[in-house]
Design an enzyme around this catalytic site. Structure first.
Site, PDB file in Angstrom:
ATOM      1  N   ASP A  10       0.850  -1.182   0.000  1.00 47.53           N
ATOM      2  CA  ASP A  10       0.000   0.000   0.000  1.00 47.53           C
ATOM      3  C   ASP A  10       0.897   1.248   0.000  1.00 47.53           C
ATOM      4  OD1 ASP A  10      -2.415   1.540   0.383  1.00 47.53           O
ATOM      5  OD2 ASP A  10      -1.822   1.753   2.481  1.00 47.53           O
ATOM      6  N   ALA A  12      -0.109   5.271   1.324  1.00 49.01           N
ATOM      7  CA  ALA A  12      -0.238   6.097   2.534  1.00 49.01           C
ATOM      8  C   ALA A  12      -0.364   5.237   3.784  1.00 49.01           C
ATOM      9  CB  ALA A  12      -1.444   7.025   2.415  1.00 49.01           C
ATOM     10  N   LYS A  52     -11.622   6.235  -3.132  1.00 43.73           N
ATOM     11  CA  LYS A  52     -12.059   7.457  -2.469  1.00 43.73           C
ATOM     12  C   LYS A  52     -13.551   7.747  -2.659  1.00 43.73           C
ATOM     13  CE  LYS A  52      -8.002   7.610  -0.916  1.00 43.73           C
ATOM     14  NZ  LYS A  52      -7.789   6.772   0.274  1.00 43.73           N
ATOM     15  N   ASP A 186      -1.891  -1.066   5.962  1.00 44.01           N
ATOM     16  CA  ASP A 186      -2.161  -0.570   7.310  1.00 44.01           C
ATOM     17  C   ASP A 186      -3.648  -0.458   7.609  1.00 44.01           C
ATOM     18  OD1 ASP A 186      -2.720   2.794   7.005  1.00 44.01           O
ATOM     19  OD2 ASP A 186      -1.858   1.700   5.320  1.00 44.01           O
TER      20      ASP A 186
END
Length: 269
Positions: A10, A12, A52, A186
């Site tokens: 991933d 960010a 998003k 994360d």
């Protein structure tokens, strides 16, 4: 050989942007700009990892956000509302993402160590391509250059929690078996992505969204606060099905050594 041949990382909160702050703050600003509706940073983090547009949709379904929306507009959020927030989100995110493009501590050395073992570096993101086209060269300027990347809107099949971005990396990198890949993330949707792709999955409990602290804040936290936040993040990642949970990408080589031993014994994800 029956060993790990690729990692799919991933962005960010995993390789750049400790704490995953670039997208969270922008969601708050986009809701405010488009409709003068307030959401909190904690709320903005809840669906992290999704594409998003889907993230905004999920935010609108949070009970507290839906209650605020209904109080203001007398109805729940519509697809047209999501489009309007997304339209506000995109230029804000494109403008700000380069400010969060520095690799997380340990990432550059870890990537070098993995490549020294012949492991290829794939990547994918909940960011759309327009954002990634700014982030990728900015991160490269700081020394982070994965072998491949996929954006959440690149594939007709969709993004997370589906397996498609991870599998596109497998194809692009020419990996012989999904069991020879590790998906690192994360946030829970990225763990689901890896599981749905048939890969080993590693969650990051400290560097990312679930821990939710800046690097500077983390550096000054008490051991007790770190332990509480780490446990909170790890529990969410394990609940999503992660095979392993570690603090940050710097811990990945040790995990891969453990997975290689399991593969040698005939185990699969």
């Amino acid at each position: 050989m029956n060993r790990i041949h690729a990692v799919i990382l991933d962005w960010a909160g995993t390789t750049v942007d400790f704490g995953s702050f670039a997208p969270t703050q922008i969601f708050v600003e986009a809701f405010r700009q488009a409709f003068d509706v307030e959401i909190t940073l904690a709320e903005a983090r809840v669906p992290m990892g999704l594409g998003k547009w889907q993230h905004i949709e999920a935010l609108g379904k949070l009970p507290a956000v839906d209650a605020r929306w209904q109080a203001k507009f007398g109805r729940s959020m519509s697809a047209a509302d999501i489009d309007a927030i997304y339209a506000a989100f995109m230029p804000l995110q494109i403008a700000k993402v380069v400010d969060f493009s520095s690799p997380i501590a340990g990432v550059i050395d870890t990537i070098a160590a993995l490549r020294a073992e012949g492991i290829k570096i794939g990547s994918c993101s909940g960011y759309p391509r327009a954002v990634m086209e700014r982030l990728v060269p900015a991160a490269a300027g700081h020394g982070y250059r994965p072998d491949h990347w996929v954006a959440t809107d690149d594939l007709a099949a969709g993004g997370r929690p589906g397996p498609w971005m991870a599998l596109q990396n497998v194809i692009a990198l020419g990996i012989d078996a999904v069991a020879h890949c590790v998906k690192v993330d994360d946030a829970a949707p990225g763990i689901s992505e890896g599981l749905n792709a048939g890969m080993w999955t590693v969650g990051l409990a400290v560097s990312g969204n679930e821990f939710g602290a800046t690097w500077d804040a983390y550096q000054t936290m008490s051991k007790e606060d770190v332990a509480v936040r780490r446990e909170h993040a790890a529990s969410k990642l394990y609940a999503a099905g992660a095979h392993y949970v570690v603090d940050s990408l710097a811990d990945l080589p040790g995990v891969i050594a453990h997975i290689n031993a399991r593969l040698a014994q005939g185990e699969r994800p």
